[in-house]
Design a protein around this motif. Structure first.
Motif, PDB file in Angstrom:
ATOM      1  N   ASN A 279       0.815  -1.222   0.000  1.00  0.00           N
ATOM      2  CA  ASN A 279       0.000   0.000   0.000  1.00  0.00           C
ATOM      3  C   ASN A 279       0.844   1.266   0.000  1.00  0.00           C
ATOM      4  O   ASN A 279       0.304   2.376   0.049  1.00  0.00           O
ATOM      5  CB  ASN A 279      -0.961   0.018   1.187  1.00  0.00           C
ATOM      6  N   PHE A 280       2.176   1.114  -0.086  1.00  0.00           N
ATOM      7  CA  PHE A 280       3.071   2.278  -0.099  1.00  0.00           C
ATOM      8  C   PHE A 280       3.797   2.349  -1.438  1.00  0.00           C
ATOM      9  O   PHE A 280       4.404   1.372  -1.889  1.00  0.00           O
ATOM     10  CB  PHE A 280       4.102   2.176   1.027  1.00  0.00           C
ATOM     11  N   THR A 281       3.737   3.526  -2.061  1.00  0.00           N
ATOM     12  CA  THR A 281       4.424   3.768  -3.329  1.00  0.00           C
ATOM     13  C   THR A 281       5.209   5.064  -3.219  1.00  0.00           C
ATOM     14  O   THR A 281       4.717   6.045  -2.654  1.00  0.00           O
ATOM     15  CB  THR A 281       3.426   3.880  -4.492  1.00  0.00           C
ATOM     16  N   ALA A 282       6.427   5.059  -3.752  1.00  0.00           N
ATOM     17  CA  ALA A 282       7.253   6.268  -3.778  1.00  0.00           C
ATOM     18  C   ALA A 282       7.493   6.662  -5.230  1.00  0.00           C
ATOM     19  O   ALA A 282       7.769   5.808  -6.081  1.00  0.00           O
ATOM     20  CB  ALA A 282       8.578   6.028  -3.072  1.00  0.00           C
ATOM     21  N   VAL A 283       7.383   7.957  -5.506  1.00  0.00           N
ATOM     22  CA  VAL A 283       7.668   8.457  -6.854  1.00  0.00           C
ATOM     23  C   VAL A 283       8.663   9.604  -6.753  1.00  0.00           C
ATOM     24  O   VAL A 283       8.474  10.541  -5.978  1.00  0.00           O
ATOM     25  CB  VAL A 283       6.384   8.900  -7.595  1.00  0.00           C
ATOM     26  N   GLN A 284       9.740   9.472  -7.514  1.00  0.00           N
ATOM     27  CA  GLN A 284      10.758  10.513  -7.563  1.00  0.00           C
ATOM     28  C   GLN A 284      10.527  11.381  -8.802  1.00  0.00           C
ATOM     29  O   GLN A 284      10.311  10.859  -9.898  1.00  0.00           O
ATOM     30  CB  GLN A 284      12.158   9.896  -7.622  1.00  0.00           C
ATOM     31  N   VAL A 285      10.594  12.700  -8.609  1.00  0.00           N
ATOM     32  CA  VAL A 285      10.319  13.624  -9.705  1.00  0.00           C
ATOM     33  C   VAL A 285      11.561  13.845 -10.554  1.00  0.00           C
ATOM     34  O   VAL A 285      12.679  13.503 -10.169  1.00  0.00           O
ATOM     35  CB  VAL A 285       9.797  14.976  -9.170  1.00  0.00           C
ATOM     36  N   PHE A 286      11.334  14.424 -11.740  1.00  0.00           N
ATOM     37  CA  PHE A 286      12.446  14.856 -12.577  1.00  0.00           C
ATOM     38  C   PHE A 286      13.208  15.970 -11.861  1.00  0.00           C
ATOM     39  O   PHE A 286      12.740  16.542 -10.874  1.00  0.00           O
ATOM     40  CB  PHE A 286      11.912  15.394 -13.907  1.00  0.00           C
ATOM     41  N   GLY A 287      14.384  16.323 -12.401  1.00  0.00           N
ATOM     42  CA  GLY A 287      15.134  17.427 -11.824  1.00  0.00           C
ATOM     43  C   GLY A 287      16.418  17.677 -12.574  1.00  0.00           C
ATOM     44  O   GLY A 287      16.709  17.034 -13.592  1.00  0.00           O
ATOM     45  N   ASP A 288      17.199  18.633 -12.092  1.00  0.00           N
ATOM     46  CA  ASP A 288      18.464  19.013 -12.702  1.00  0.00           C
ATOM     47  C   ASP A 288      18.215  19.470 -14.134  1.00  0.00           C
ATOM     48  O   ASP A 288      17.466  20.406 -14.363  1.00  0.00           O
ATOM     49  CB  ASP A 288      19.451  17.849 -12.624  1.00  0.00           C
ATOM     50  N   ARG A 289      18.797  18.838 -15.140  1.00  0.00           N
ATOM     51  CA  ARG A 289      18.636  19.261 -16.529  1.00  0.00           C
ATOM     52  C   ARG A 289      17.323  18.792 -17.148  1.00  0.00           C
ATOM     53  O   ARG A 289      16.983  19.182 -18.265  1.00  0.00           O
ATOM     54  CB  ARG A 289      19.818  18.775 -17.373  1.00  0.00           C
ATOM     55  N   ASN A 290      16.604  17.947 -16.437  1.00  0.00           N
ATOM     56  CA  ASN A 290      15.340  17.424 -16.944  1.00  0.00           C
ATOM     57  C   ASN A 290      14.182  18.169 -16.288  1.00  0.00           C
ATOM     58  O   ASN A 290      13.669  17.762 -15.253  1.00  0.00           O
ATOM     59  CB  ASN A 290      15.252  15.926 -16.657  1.00  0.00           C
ATOM     60  N   MET A 291      13.780  19.269 -16.924  1.00  0.00           N
ATOM     61  CA  MET A 291      12.775  20.153 -16.334  1.00  0.00           C
ATOM     62  C   MET A 291      11.388  19.766 -16.820  1.00  0.00           C
ATOM     63  O   MET A 291      10.781  20.434 -17.674  1.00  0.00           O
ATOM     64  CB  MET A 291      13.103  21.618 -16.623  1.00  0.00           C
ATOM     65  N   HIS A 292      10.899  18.666 -16.285  1.00  0.00           N
ATOM     66  CA  HIS A 292       9.583  18.138 -16.596  1.00  0.00           C
ATOM     67  C   HIS A 292       8.798  17.981 -15.294  1.00  0.00           C
ATOM     68  O   HIS A 292       9.260  18.380 -14.226  1.00  0.00           O
ATOM     69  CB  HIS A 292       9.704  16.810 -17.337  1.00  0.00           C
ATOM     70  N   ALA A 293       7.620  17.409 -15.386  1.00  0.00           N
ATOM     71  CA  ALA A 293       6.767  17.256 -14.208  1.00  0.00           C
ATOM     72  C   ALA A 293       6.242  15.829 -14.138  1.00  0.00           C
ATOM     73  O   ALA A 293       6.320  15.059 -15.105  1.00  0.00           O
ATOM     74  CB  ALA A 293       5.608  18.246 -14.264  1.00  0.00           C
ATOM     75  N   VAL A 294       5.703  15.487 -12.989  1.00  0.00           N
ATOM     76  CA  VAL A 294       4.996  14.226 -12.792  1.00  0.00           C
ATOM     77  C   VAL A 294       3.537  14.562 -12.541  1.00  0.00           C
ATOM     78  O   VAL A 294       3.225  15.395 -11.690  1.00  0.00           O
ATOM     79  CB  VAL A 294       5.575  13.426 -11.606  1.00  0.00           C
ATOM     80  N   LYS A 295       2.659  13.949 -13.309  1.00  0.00           N
ATOM     81  CA  LYS A 295       1.227  14.156 -13.163  1.00  0.00           C
ATOM     82  C   LYS A 295       0.640  12.997 -12.372  1.00  0.00           C
ATOM     83  O   LYS A 295       0.828  11.837 -12.727  1.00  0.00           O
ATOM     84  CB  LYS A 295       0.553  14.246 -14.527  1.00  0.00           C
ATOM     85  N   ILE A 296      -0.066  13.312 -11.304  1.00  0.00           N
ATOM     86  CA  ILE A 296      -0.640  12.284 -10.442  1.00  0.00           C
ATOM     87  C   ILE A 296      -2.149  12.456 -10.413  1.00  0.00           C
ATOM     88  O   ILE A 296      -2.663  13.525 -10.064  1.00  0.00           O
ATOM     89  CB  ILE A 296      -0.043  12.362  -9.026  1.00  0.00           C
ATOM     90  N   LYS A 297      -2.836  11.416 -10.822  1.00  0.00           N
ATOM     91  CA  LYS A 297      -4.296  11.424 -10.844  1.00  0.00           C
ATOM     92  C   LYS A 297      -4.822  10.729  -9.592  1.00  0.00           C
ATOM     93  O   LYS A 297      -4.342   9.652  -9.223  1.00  0.00           O
ATOM     94  CB  LYS A 297      -4.813  10.693 -12.088  1.00  0.00           C
ATOM     95  N   ILE A 298      -5.786  11.343  -8.957  1.00  0.00           N
ATOM     96  CA  ILE A 298      -6.493  10.736  -7.835  1.00  0.00           C
ATOM     97  C   ILE A 298      -7.817  10.187  -8.373  1.00  0.00           C
ATOM     98  O   ILE A 298      -8.658  10.950  -8.840  1.00  0.00           O
ATOM     99  CB  ILE A 298      -6.764  11.750  -6.709  1.00  0.00           C
ATOM    100  N   ASP A 299      -7.970   8.887  -8.340  1.00  0.00           N
ATOM    101  CA  ASP A 299      -9.183   8.255  -8.860  1.00  0.00           C
ATOM    102  C   ASP A 299      -9.726   7.278  -7.816  1.00  0.00           C
ATOM    103  O   ASP A 299      -9.217   6.166  -7.672  1.00  0.00           O
ATOM    104  CB  ASP A 299      -8.888   7.516 -10.162  1.00  0.00           C
ATOM    105  N   PRO A 300     -10.748   7.674  -7.072  1.00  0.00           N
ATOM    106  CA  PRO A 300     -11.299   6.810  -6.026  1.00  0.00           C
ATOM    107  C   PRO A 300     -11.817   5.466  -6.544  1.00  0.00           C
ATOM    108  O   PRO A 300     -11.936   4.506  -5.772  1.00  0.00           O
ATOM    109  CB  PRO A 300     -12.433   7.651  -5.433  1.00  0.00           C
ATOM    110  N   LYS A 301     -12.137   5.386  -7.843  1.00  0.00           N
ATOM    111  CA  LYS A 301     -12.610   4.126  -8.393  1.00  0.00           C
ATOM    112  C   LYS A 301     -11.468   3.143  -8.657  1.00  0.00           C
ATOM    113  O   LYS A 301     -11.699   1.960  -8.884  1.00  0.00           O
ATOM    114  CB  LYS A 301     -13.382   4.384  -9.692  1.00  0.00           C
ATOM    115  N   ASN A 302     -10.256   3.652  -8.657  1.00  0.00           N
ATOM    116  CA  ASN A 302      -9.069   2.812  -8.833  1.00  0.00           C
ATOM    117  C   ASN A 302      -8.677   2.240  -7.477  1.00  0.00           C
ATOM    118  O   ASN A 302      -8.458   2.991  -6.519  1.00  0.00           O
ATOM    119  CB  ASN A 302      -7.925   3.661  -9.401  1.00  0.00           C
ATOM    120  N   PRO A 303      -8.576   0.926  -7.329  1.00  0.00           N
ATOM    121  CA  PRO A 303      -8.214   0.353  -6.019  1.00  0.00           C
ATOM    122  C   PRO A 303      -6.858   0.824  -5.518  1.00  0.00           C
ATOM    123  O   PRO A 303      -6.595   0.804  -4.312  1.00  0.00           O
ATOM    124  CB  PRO A 303      -8.226  -1.153  -6.281  1.00  0.00           C
ATOM    125  N   ASN A 304      -5.982   1.256  -6.444  1.00  0.00           N
ATOM    126  CA  ASN A 304      -4.671   1.790  -6.045  1.00  0.00           C
ATOM    127  C   ASN A 304      -4.729   3.288  -5.761  1.00  0.00           C
ATOM    128  O   ASN A 304      -3.741   3.856  -5.301  1.00  0.00           O
ATOM    129  CB  ASN A 304      -3.647   1.515  -7.142  1.00  0.00           C
TER     130      ASN A 304
END
Length: 316
Positions: A279-304
């Protein structure tokens, strides 16, 4: 005429039924995560502006910056901090920031200007955390730790709720969390902040349980050392309590962090039998020369509960 009236009434009833059903649907929304930017100056200023404009077009519920608003080899000056503060106000949605190590613990370096790290931390608190609200043009109120007796100093630790999910920032950084090694090391700052962080971690989970929330999202800067139980590990106590909180909560928990500048998703927490805490997940974001983003969707219908996607910014 009677048929027309009946037809119109039926359409109205169907519309009201549809609207009622829609209002009872679980809330779905997105948020963005960035960090460890901008690093390379002055060229990264233009790229940071490009990133901000792109995220404004995406219209997420909010964006989080998980720290390191500069590299570890550029000056920690008031002028630089104020410039980044100005960029944060260009976000058209709420921007929530938690400090990294480069903007205070590493400021003693020659390349950073030989600043006193704790004095720089005080400056960050004064500039970025003067109110219990997010950054951004459309800011939002936050519950902050300084509202609790005994923790008046810790304005940077924040807590809020969205879609029956608890969100919390916790001031845990790289550079071994500012735990200094050696016989002469005093570490007063580390121990005071560690006590505050452990209290805040418990507070986040307590509120999630009391509110029967669907999940918890934690945001901090450090790439945590999950494995060492040595006293020299500045993340040991935090990781140990995190493990207990995650196991007790039982619902999805997401940790968003940076520090090492590579987009990555993993499950680093294990129980006493070395089994993965699913039930624990870790996500590391981009950084340094990689100037992008991480998009995180919250979906209550998704068991995860959480859907994690890379968000690549053209030209960056």
């Amino acid at each position: 005429m009677l048929f027309s009236s009946f037809k119109n009434t039926s359409i109205l009833l169907l519309f009201l039924f549809y609207t009622a059903c829609r209002s009872n649907e679980p809330e779905r929304f997105d948020f963005m995560a960035i960090g460890d930017i901008p690093y390379h100056l002055p060229e990264d200023f233009d790229r940071f502006e490009t990133l901000i404009k792109d995220l404004n077009k995406q219209q997420p519920a909010f964006t989080i910056h998980i720290g390191d608003i500069k590299s570890g080899s550029t000056p920690c000056s008031d002028e630089y901090f104020e410039r980044i503060h100005g960029y944060f106000q260009q976000f058209e949605h709420p921007l929530i920031y938690t400090p990294g190590d480069n903007e205070w613990t590493d400021c003693h370096r020659d390349a950073c200007g030989n600043y006193d790290p704790e004095e720089r931390l005080d400056k960050l608190r004064q500039l970025f955390f003067s109110e219990s609200r997010s950054q951004g043009k459309k800011n939002m109120p936050l519950q902050t730790q300084n509202q609790f007796e005994g923790f008046e100093k810790f304005v940077e630790n924040a807590l809020w709720e969205a879609g029956k999910v608890s969100f919390g920032t916790i001031h845990v950084v790289g550079s071994n969390n500012n735990l200094q090694l050696g016989e002469e090391a005093l570490n007063d700052e580390f121990y005071e902040r560690e006590m505050a962080n452990l209290f805040w971690l418990a507070q986040i989970f307590n509120q999630a349980k009391q509110g029967d929330h669907r999940g918890v999202v934690l945001m901090l800067h450090a790439g945590l050392n999950y494995h060492s139980q040595e006293e020299s590990n500045g993340h040991k106590s935090f990781v140990n309590q995190l493990r207990e909180e995650v196991m007790d909560f039982g619902k999805p928990v997401l940790l968003v962090y940076g520090d090492f500048h590579s987009f990555m998703i993993d499950k680093p927490l294990v129980d006493e039998d070395r089994k993965v805490l699913t039930n624990f997940t870790a996500v590391q974001v981009f950084g340094d020369r990689n100037m992008h983003a991480v998009k995180i969707k919250i979906d209550p219908k998704n068991p995860n509960l959480f859907e994690i996607h890379q968000h690549l910014v053209k030209g960056n």
